[in-house]
Design an enzyme around this catalytic site. Structure first.
Site, mmCIF file in Angstrom:
data_model
loop_
_atom_site.group_PDB
_atom_site.id
_atom_site.type_symbol
_atom_site.label_atom_id
_atom_site.label_comp_id
_atom_site.label_asym_id
_atom_site.label_seq_id
_atom_site.Cartn_x
_atom_site.Cartn_y
_atom_site.Cartn_z
ATOM 1 N N SER A 182 0.886 -1.174 0.000
ATOM 2 C CA SER A 182 0.000 0.000 0.000
ATOM 3 C C SER A 182 0.908 1.204 0.000
ATOM 4 O O SER A 182 2.047 1.129 0.479
ATOM 5 C CB SER A 182 -0.878 0.019 1.265
ATOM 6 O OG SER A 182 -1.474 1.290 1.449
ATOM 7 N N TYR A 219 -2.346 -0.347 10.620
ATOM 8 C CA TYR A 219 -2.189 -0.511 9.182
ATOM 9 C C TYR A 219 -0.867 0.087 8.712
ATOM 10 O O TYR A 219 -0.085 -0.568 8.006
ATOM 11 C CB TYR A 219 -3.362 0.149 8.454
ATOM 12 C CG TYR A 219 -3.458 -0.191 6.990
ATOM 13 C CD1 TYR A 219 -3.936 -1.426 6.577
ATOM 14 C CD2 TYR A 219 -3.098 0.728 6.010
ATOM 15 C CE1 TYR A 219 -4.037 -1.740 5.229
ATOM 16 C CE2 TYR A 219 -3.199 0.433 4.669
ATOM 17 C CZ TYR A 219 -3.676 -0.804 4.276
ATOM 18 O OH TYR A 219 -3.767 -1.111 2.936
ATOM 19 N N LYS A 230 2.264 -2.226 7.345
ATOM 20 C CA LYS A 230 2.594 -2.060 5.931
ATOM 21 C C LYS A 230 4.027 -1.541 5.754
ATOM 22 O O LYS A 230 4.720 -1.932 4.803
ATOM 23 C CB LYS A 230 1.585 -1.121 5.260
ATOM 24 C CG LYS A 230 0.188 -1.720 5.122
ATOM 25 C CD LYS A 230 0.190 -2.974 4.250
ATOM 26 C CE LYS A 230 -1.204 -3.482 3.960
ATOM 27 N NZ LYS A 230 -1.219 -4.633 3.033
#
Length: 263
Positions: A142, A155, A159
């Site tokens: 991402s 997140y 990531k």
């Protein structure tokens, strides 16, 4: 790397980016596409549509990842391209009082799926790829792994860790003929995005999963480590590294604006 003639595995393949990747690699001429997902019925539907195979797999569990790889190679032959695509978005709260407040369960599951799944894949596949002279990993990360994710420390952190692992994988095994690409989009029109509060991940436009898959296919053909379906991300990365303090201040301002807009 071209998918033509390759045995390809796509995790998280029942929907969203994973489904689009599976369908794209089929169109690109893959020998077989194995669609892996927790949702076996969804994986079956995608596999049926492309003449592939479906396997139920929880990528957060090492034994299931190893079984997926064993079964694929037993049935179809050596895996040439493994797309470690499955991911989750947990702990989102734009208005939280403490950025560390996400539940331990959210942290643990995010680590398992967003990072350790890639480790489990490499742990099982690298020895096989080394023995046969090479192979390819495509890891869906991402833009949050390169920049940050306003509203979710779980997140953003997991990531970032995925990017770090992919770099290590690419560096350590380049001499073994193993190549690695990371796919780092911003907003993509998936169920995951629609479940989240509207935020900066969508400000540069929301791509379709098919557009992201096309970017992935082109990036693999170039054997680019970094694949950016949203080209703006490269500019943001440059600004971040040029002046980290200014970038942090800018992101804090962006968080404030996002909150004021009532996201």
């Amino acid at each position: 790397m071209k998918a033509a003639g390759q045995v390809v595995v796509v995790t998280g393949g029942a929907r969203g980016i994973g489904r689009a990747l599976a369908e794209r690699f089929h169109r690109d001429g893959a020998k077989t596409v194995v669609v892996a997902d927790l949702d076996r019925a969804g994986a079956d539907a995608v596999a049926t549509g492309i003449g592939g195979a479906a396997v139920r797999c929880d990528v957060g569990k090492e034994a299931e990842v190893a079984a997926l790889i064993d079964e694929t190679e037993r049935r179809f032959g050596p895996i040439g391209l493994f797309c470690s695509n499955a991911g989750i978005a947990a702990g989102f709260d734009l208005h939280g009082e403490n950025v560390a407040s996400a539940a331990n369960e959210d942290w643990a599951r995010s680590w398992a799926v967003n990072l350790m799944a890639h480790v489990y894949v490499a742990r099982a596949l690298v020895p096989r790829m080394k023995a046969r002279g090479g192979g390819y990993f495509l890891i869906t990360v991402s833009a949050a792994g390169l920049l940050s994710q306003i509203g979710s420390a779980t997140y953003s952190t997991t990531k970032h860790a995925a990017v770090g692992f992919a770099e290590s994988l690419a560096i350590a095994h380049r001499g073994d003929g193993i190549r690695v690409s990371i796919l780092c989009p911003q907003g993509v029109d998936t169920a995951m995005l629609r479940s989240l509060p509207r935020g900066p991940q969508s400000f540069d436009g929301v791509l379709t999963p098919e557009e992201v898959a096309a970017a992935a296919s082109a990036g693999l053909e170039r054997e680019s480590f970094l694949i950016l379906p949203h080209p703006e991300v490269e500019t943001y990365m440059r600004r971040k590294t040029e002046n980290y303090d200014r970038w942090i201040a800018g992101m804090a301002k962006l968080l404030r604006i996002t909150r004021e807009r009532g996201a």
